[in-house]
Design a protein around this motif. Structure first.
Motif, short mmCIF file in Angstrom:
data_model
loop_
_atom_site.label_atom_id
_atom_site.label_comp_id
_atom_site.label_asym_id
_atom_site.label_seq_id
_atom_site.Cartn_x
_atom_site.Cartn_y
_atom_site.Cartn_z
N PHE A 1 28.39 29.33 35.21
CA PHE A 1 28.61 28.16 35.89
C PHE A 1 28.86 28.14 37.24
O PHE A 1 28.68 27.16 38.29
N ALA A 2 28.94 29.36 38.38
CA ALA A 2 28.77 29.38 39.26
C ALA A 2 27.87 28.69 40.16
O ALA A 2 28.20 28.45 41.76
N ASN A 3 26.14 28.76 39.82
CA ASN A 3 25.68 28.38 40.17
C ASN A 3 25.18 26.48 41.01
O ASN A 3 24.95 26.45 41.49
N LYS A 4 26.61 25.85 39.55
CA LYS A 4 26.80 24.34 40.50
C LYS A 4 28.32 23.71 40.46
O LYS A 4 28.31 23.22 41.00
N TYR A 5 28.82 25.01 40.43
CA TYR A 5 30.31 25.05 40.60
C TYR A 5 31.07 25.95 41.19
O TYR A 5 30.73 26.90 41.64
N ARG A 6 32.15 25.79 41.89
CA ARG A 6 33.86 26.87 42.14
C ARG A 6 33.81 26.28 40.71
O ARG A 6 34.27 26.07 40.07
N VAL A 7 33.91 28.59 39.90
CA VAL A 7 34.86 28.78 39.09
C VAL A 7 35.67 29.66 39.65
O VAL A 7 35.58 30.67 40.20
N VAL A 8 37.11 28.89 39.04
CA VAL A 8 38.94 29.74 38.95
C VAL A 8 38.91 30.20 37.87
O VAL A 8 38.89 29.19 37.28
N ALA A 9 38.90 31.20 37.93
CA ALA A 9 39.65 32.00 36.59
C ALA A 9 41.04 32.85 36.99
O ALA A 9 41.04 33.77 38.24
N ILE A 10 42.62 31.94 36.38
CA ILE A 10 43.85 32.88 36.92
C ILE A 10 44.42 33.92 35.95
O ILE A 10 43.67 33.23 34.72
N ASP A 11 45.14 34.39 36.13
CA ASP A 11 46.20 35.03 35.25
C ASP A 11 47.07 34.57 34.83
O ASP A 11 47.79 34.59 36.55
N LEU A 12 47.58 33.88 34.27
CA LEU A 12 49.51 33.66 33.73
C LEU A 12 50.05 34.75 34.78
O LEU A 12 49.84 35.91 33.83
N PRO A 13 51.17 34.53 34.95
CA PRO A 13 52.34 36.02 35.47
C PRO A 13 52.64 36.68 33.93
O PRO A 13 52.85 35.23 33.03
N GLY A 14 52.96 37.35 33.98
CA GLY A 14 53.04 38.00 33.17
C GLY A 14 51.91 38.88 32.15
O GLY A 14 51.90 39.46 31.27
N TYR A 15 50.70 38.30 32.68
CA TYR A 15 49.64 38.40 31.99
C TYR A 15 48.77 39.32 33.10
O TYR A 15 48.50 39.02 34.45
#
Length: 292
Positions: free
Chosen positions: A76-90
């Motif tokens: 999806f990065a060719n059309k959108y800004r894509v963010v993924a996070i690590d939740l605290p603790g992980y």
């Protein structure tokens, strides 16, 4: 170990589930931005790829991490800004916390939205993070344009029975005594499907057994049983990209006139984004077209 009726436990548990300035920024081997932001003095690791006026913000489920969205970031990065996070603790995020409830985790998602200045956000939450992104969306309805649950919200409107609550408490107690044994059994018996490949099973189990046990057990223990009040507050359509190895009961959504769209990734277990990434991405494209 006494049988904990894991399929029943799994069906319940999958439904449980202050800002600062950005810090320390570098890049991973794929040249994706990798940095840390803060919420309540705790670092939150994330990746940030692509550009666009719409942001897809992916949040992982129990005992896994942001790397499980790698195929989605690439697609999806060719059309959108894509963010993924690590939740605290992980993952790579900080672990010095005692609060692992939905509302606290939701503020971590909101912190990412604010500190990264994300626009037109589509929140995507796997497993326990379905409730987390739901609460985050309710917190910031002006910034969140779409909400996607991944293999969750499979049967709302029914509170657990006393027997089921007892099962959950028993499972948590067993995890405190031998987390690796109990969690591994749970995944093997309740979360994988016959089509789940050996490498994927091994990857997931490796992440599970190396999880921070305080965060993992705390997340399960402190997550709310009932998502009904939050679902009633969310006025927009709820999108679900679910597997079909367990029944998808949408009776309550229909009865309460909650708008929804259910999309199925067939013949996979609890991790459709890594078990069948191409099919998952295809269904995510359907969601994004519908949002437009």
């Amino acid at each position: 170990m006494k049988n904990l009726r894991l399929p029943t436990l799994f069906a319940l548990c999958t439904l449980w589930f202050a800002c600062g300035n950005p810090q320390r920024e570098d890049k991973d081997k794929n040249n994706n931005v990798r940095a840390h932001i803060e919420n309540n003095a705790l670092n939150i690791a994330y990746t940030d790829t692509g550009k666009g006026d719409t942001t897809l913000l992916f949040v992982h489920g129990w005992c896994i991490n942001k790397s499980y969205w790698a195929s989605q970031a690439k697609h999806f990065a060719n059309k959108y800004r894509v963010v993924a996070i690590d939740l605290p603790g992980y993952g790579d995020s900080g672990k010095n916390r005692k609060q692992w409830d939905v509302k606290t985790f939701a503020t971590d998602v909101n912190a990412a939205i604010d500190q990264l200045n994300l626009k037109n956000v589509v929140l995507v939450g796997h497993s326990m993070s379905g409730t987390i992104v739901l609460q985050a969306a309710i917190n910031q309805p002006d910034k969140v344009i779409g909400l996607v649950g991944v293999d969750n919200f499979k049967g709302q409107g029914t509170l657990p029975t006393e027997a089921q609550k007892k099962d959950i408490a028993e499972a948590i107690g067993a995890m405190r005594k031998d987390f690796v044994k109990v969690a591994s059994q749970w995944f093997n018996e309740g979360l994988f499907y016959k089509t789940t490949s050996k490498p994927i099973r091994e990857r997931i189990l490796n992440d599970v057994v190396h999880s921070d046990t305080a965060a993992a057990i705390g997340s399960m223990e402190q997550q709310a049983y009932d998502d009904v009040p939050a679902l009633l507050k969310w006025k927009k359509k709820l999108y679900l990209i679910n597997s079909d190895y367990q029944a998808n009961d949408i009776t309550w959504l229909v009865k309460n006139k909650i708008p929804y769209k259910l999309l199925i990734v067939p013949q996979v277990g609890h991790f459709p984004m890594v078990e069948a990434p191409d099919e998952f991405n295809k269904q995510m494209e359907v969601v994004l077209r519908d949002l437009k």
